[in-house]
Design an enzyme around this catalytic site. Structure first.
Site, PDB file in Angstrom:
ATOM      1  N   ASP A 148     -34.112  18.847   3.299  1.00 30.59           N
ATOM      2  CA  ASP A 148     -33.535  20.302   2.809  1.00 30.59           C
ATOM      3  C   ASP A 148     -34.566  20.904   3.754  1.00 30.59           C
ATOM      4  OD1 ASP A 148     -31.896  23.123   1.981  1.00 30.59           O
ATOM      5  OD2 ASP A 148     -32.290  21.738   0.116  1.00 30.59           O
TER       6      ASP A 148
ATOM      7  N   GLU B 132     -24.829  35.918  -7.697  1.00 33.87           N
ATOM      8  CA  GLU B 132     -25.258  34.462  -7.590  1.00 33.87           C
ATOM      9  C   GLU B 132     -25.296  33.124  -6.460  1.00 33.87           C
ATOM     10  OE1 GLU B 132     -22.897  31.912  -9.874  1.00 33.87           O
ATOM     11  OE2 GLU B 132     -21.119  32.847  -9.038  1.00 33.87           O
TER      12      GLU B 132
END
Length: 876
Positions: free
Chosen positions: A274, A622
């Site tokens: 990542d 979010e």
């Protein structure tokens, strides 16, 4: 030289140029350029010709060109979560991943992925022709996100396919098959399963967090979807997670990477970190002493690409200092170049059918129609007391209220592209009812407060030279000096400029500047806010004075300035922007500060025939590692799953009018709405529905589409139902282990039709290692055609070892005509009947299981709409 010779030479040069544009042979004596050889031979030859420095460069996500060998630059980082994302091209945007999971339709998912790959190929092919090879233009997509949505507070749960391993695995596999294509030689595009493997928040601590899970939970919950995609579906790539697992960073995990992924599952594809994840080894996790140590250990664990382009640069020193061998780098490089060869990047376009896909495949009518279809399919009707829905199209006045009623940002979710057209609920309802009804709109409130900013259309903000909007000037320099290269009028300022693209006309995104100017005349004494968001220097100048902006300290934004306007006064508004390198983004918006009164809002719509409140939450609240300063939200996650109080207060006021109220939730995660579930007659969950979200919702609300979506997550009643967020054990989590009573259960969803189940056929006994055939008849007892999602669950009876309360093992979505009966068949495979032992091993346990088939979980049946039937089977 003869004229004919010159002519043919020019043709040859043109052909060679075209070949170079498509990464095809230019140096005939290089073995790896020969498409007649096997990919393995070609890869081995290419890697053998690279220097150590060149090898290290090819292990960065932004891999540079190796000009001496004719190897072009390539950026591995691209996204296609629900359509091609973050590209400068206009593309089709499908519903958010969690919404597509709510369709419970693998066929629709497969088609969506095929269309996405078509558009991705078009973007890549057109970009290469133009000589652009930057980020978000390649063919390696870091999608799908198949993490288990174990806790509704996780902000990135919207990117997943829900809380169930079986649903996640099957929806994910359909996506991978559709994206990668069926060609025996070439990948249409390369999918990547992420984030391997025990990863689901919190966002605020993901760079140093150490997840702990039992062997049982690892193999029973967190790994099944990855196993499906790696072993059965042959996904091209895997991304390891930021966090640590059992004390080791996931990108350097003995258990996850060496033992399971490479050795047990025999994964031969590429593994990427990542972004910035290898930096975390020594900067956050503190498990490694230096960048060299971190880089070497990650490669030794099979992490082939570093997203972030920082720590892996130290691999040169790691080899020189004996921490890793150059041959170990070669293993990773061969995996990486195998993917590029399988994508056809070194072959003539004539050999690869996917190289012929052009810009005509962007936003085709078929793609847009499928985006609408999936938006239809994803909508979940949670409650419909007294058949309030569908609404009549003959109503005279309809009020559409709420923070998501006309918000184009919410419908697109996160990790999204930009379509040419976006349908919001208000605009779609207004279009559907036309001139037959008054459609009244008011945002009313913000998501969390009565105070909000009502956006001003920039086309209406001001005028200049007699035209509405802004005078926009662009320079091909970073200084705003000289004559502008382009001057035009603009009514919107919201841009994403990528590497190698043009800003406008022939103005390149690298080293340019821009100025937008208008004259604003205040219509009132209200405070006017100006919000600027961008990643390079910008200024707001009002009446020749630069104004001080407040906001994020890192310069990225958003930054704001509030003007205390005086009615009738004119203000000269100028925005200046400079960009000197890399990719860039910039947006500007303006609005009037509003302090609402919920009772006044209710009074304003008391004469409406129906009130549609479109609330919930938003990807502005979010998402991934966000800065959000709102009550109930933190770092992209939620600190509470309850609907913000201000929305409940407004719903109570609207309900007091005595008019029919429909509550539409937009959300990427479960929301606790106990008051609404008890008191509001109709509740619809619309998720973040993509470019056609509004149209799909309007069709459902007014009866032009019969809803059949199902919840891929449990909707709990309150925060009290949730274990601590950081707890990765599955005890009392998800429908498989939750012992309480949910508000709305996994698999729940109503219809305007009514269905009955009968004639369940299951063998009385099932032998180990044999398939089990299950048949059931579904009858539509209503007068309305409808789709039904038939679900099959298994419950193991009387075992002393830990097993799920019940587990989904089959689902089908089928159209059943009014009055018709359809027979549905399921085949349970031997692995579907296995249990996970405490040590993580899959085992067959003789005994009795209950097989339940119906339109929902067996304990969540609404007698008025459907039933679930069950039978016991003896396993022997």
């Amino acid at each position: 030289m003869r004229r004919s010779t010159i002519f043919y030479s020019l043709i040859l040069i043109s052909v060679m140029g075209l070949c170079l544009a498509f990464d095809t042979p230019r140096t005939g004596d290089l073995k790896f350029r020969n498409p007649a050889l096997s990919i393995e031979e070609r890869v081995n030859d290419l890697v053998s010709k690279l220097t150590l420095e060149e090898k290290v460069g090819q292990m960065l996500n932004a891999a540079p060109a190796v000009e001496r060998l004719g190897i072009p630059a390539y950026n591995w980082w691209n996204e296609s979560l629900h359509g091609i994302a973050r590209t400068p091209f206009k593309v089709t945007v499908y519903p958010q991943a969690i919404a597509m999971a709510a369709t419970f339709d693998t066929n629709s998912m497969h088609r969506m992925a095929e269309y996405t790959a078509d558009e991705g190929r078009a973007v890549y092919n057109e970009s290469v022709k133009a000589g652009h090879r930057g980020i978000y233009l390649g063919l390696t997509y870091w999608t799908p996100n198949i993490n288990i949505f174990r806790d509704p507070r996780w902000g990135r749960g919207q990117e997943t396919y829900g809380e169930d391993p079986y649903l996640t695995a099957n929806i994910g596999a359909s996506f991978v098959r559709g994206l990668q294509g069926t060609d025996p030689v070439y990948l249409k595009a390369a999918a990547c399963a992420k984030h391997y493997a025990v990863h689901s928040g919190p966002e605020s601590s993901r760079h140093e967090f150490n997840a702990e899970a039992t062997d049982y939970d690892l193999w029973d919950t967190y790994l099944p979807a990855f196993h499906k995609l790696v072993v059965d579906t042959k996904v091209a790539g895997v991304m390891c997670a930021y966090n640590a697992f059992k004390g080791q960073p996931c990108c350097g995990s003995d258990l996850l990477l060496n033992n399971i992924l490479r050795n047990k599952w025999k994964f031969t594809g590429y593994l990427t970190s990542d972004c910035g994840g290898i930096d975390d080894f020594y900067q956050k996790h503190k498990t490694h002493a230096s960048a060299e140590d971190a880089a070497a250990d990650a490669v030794l664990h099979g992490t082939d690409i570093e997203c972030g382009n920082v720590t892996y640069k130290s691999l040169l020193g790691a080899v020189q200092h004996g921490k890793i061998s150059e041959k170990q780098l070669d293993i990773s490089l061969k995996r990486l170049f195998t993917i590029r060869f399988r994508l056809g990047m070194f072959d003539p376009p004539a050999k690869n059918k996917y190289a012929k896909i052009g810009a005509e495949m962007l936003e085709t009518p078929e793609h847009k129609a499928h985006a609408l279809k999936m938006a239809h399919q994803s909508i979940v009707l949670l409650k419909n007391q007294n058949n309030v829905l569908p609404l009549s199209k003959h109503l005279k006045k309809v009020a559409v209220i709420g923070p998501n009623a006309d918000n184009p940002i919410s419908v697109l979710g996160n990790y999204n592209g930009t379509p040419s057209e976006i349908s919001t609920p208000y605009k779609a309802i207004k279009a559907k009812l036309g001139n037959n009804a008054e459609v009244y709109y008011d945002q009313g409130i913000s998501y969390t407060s009565e105070s909000y900013t009502r956006n001003i259309d920039l086309g209406e903000l001001g005028t200049i030279n007699g035209q509405k909007g802004f005078k926009a000037e662009y320079w091909q320099n970073g200084t705003l000096n000289g004559q502008p290269a382009v001057t035009r009028q603009e009514t919107a300022i919201n841009y994403i400029w990528r590497d190698g693209t043009f800003v406008v006309g022939q103005v390149s995104q690298k080293n340019f500047s821009a100025r937008w100017s208008t004259n604003y005349v205040a219509a009132s004494n209200d405070d006017i806010s100006f919000e600027l968001t961008g990643n390079k220097p910008y200024k707001l100048i009002i009446d020749n004075e630069e104004r001080t902006l407040s906001g994020e300290p890192d310069g990225f934004g958003p930054k704001t300035y509030t003007l205390k306007a005086k009615k009738g006064q004119s203000y000269q508004v100028v925005i200046e922007y400079r960009q000197t390198e890399g990719r860039a983004t910039f947006s500007f918006k303006s609005g009037v500060a509003i302090k609402a009164d919920v009772n006044a809002i209710a009074q304003s719509v008391k004469d409406a025939d129906a009130i549609i409140f479109v609330g919930g939450i938003s990807p502005q609240l979010e998402g991934e590692e966000m800065r959000v300063n709102e009550k109930g939200f933190n770092g992209g996650d939620r600190t509470s799953i309850e609907l913000p109080k201000v929305q409940t207060d407004l719903l109570k006021a609207l309900q007091s009018t005595g008019k029919p109220v429909v509550f539409v939730m937009m959300t990427g995660s479960a929301i606790a709405v106990p008051w609404e579930a008890e008191n509001v007659p109709a509740i619809v969950n619309a998720w973040y529905g993509g470019q056609s979200a509004g149209t799909a919702l309007a069709d459902v609300l007014f009866g032009d589409y019969n809803p059949a979506g199902r919840l891929p997550v449990t909707f709990y009643r309150s925060d009290k139902d949730l274990p601590p967020f950081e707890d990765y054990t599955m005890k009392n989590r998800t429908y498989r282990y939750f012992t309480g009573k949910p508000l709305y259960a996994f698999g729940h969803g109503l219809s305007y039709s009514k269905f009955n189940y009968g004639s369940l056929q299951i063998p009385a006994t099932a032998a180990h290692g044999k398939n089990v055939l299950v048949k059931v008849k579904v009858t539509n007892t209503s007068k309305i055609d409808g789709e039904e999602v038939t679900q099959l669950y298994i419950t193991h009876q009387g075992l002393k070892t830990r097993v799920p309360i019940r587990a989904l093992k089959g689902f089908q979505r089928n159209l059943v005509k009014a009055g018709a009966t359809k027979e549905i068949s399921f085949v349970l495979k031997p692995q579907d009947l296995l249990i996970t032992a405490q040590d993580g091993e899959q085992k067959f346990m003789p005994g009795t299981i209950t097989i339940s088939v119906g339109g929902s979980q067996p304990t969540q049946v609404s007698a008025s709409t459907r039933q679930t039937i069950s039978k016991s089977v003896l396993l022997r």
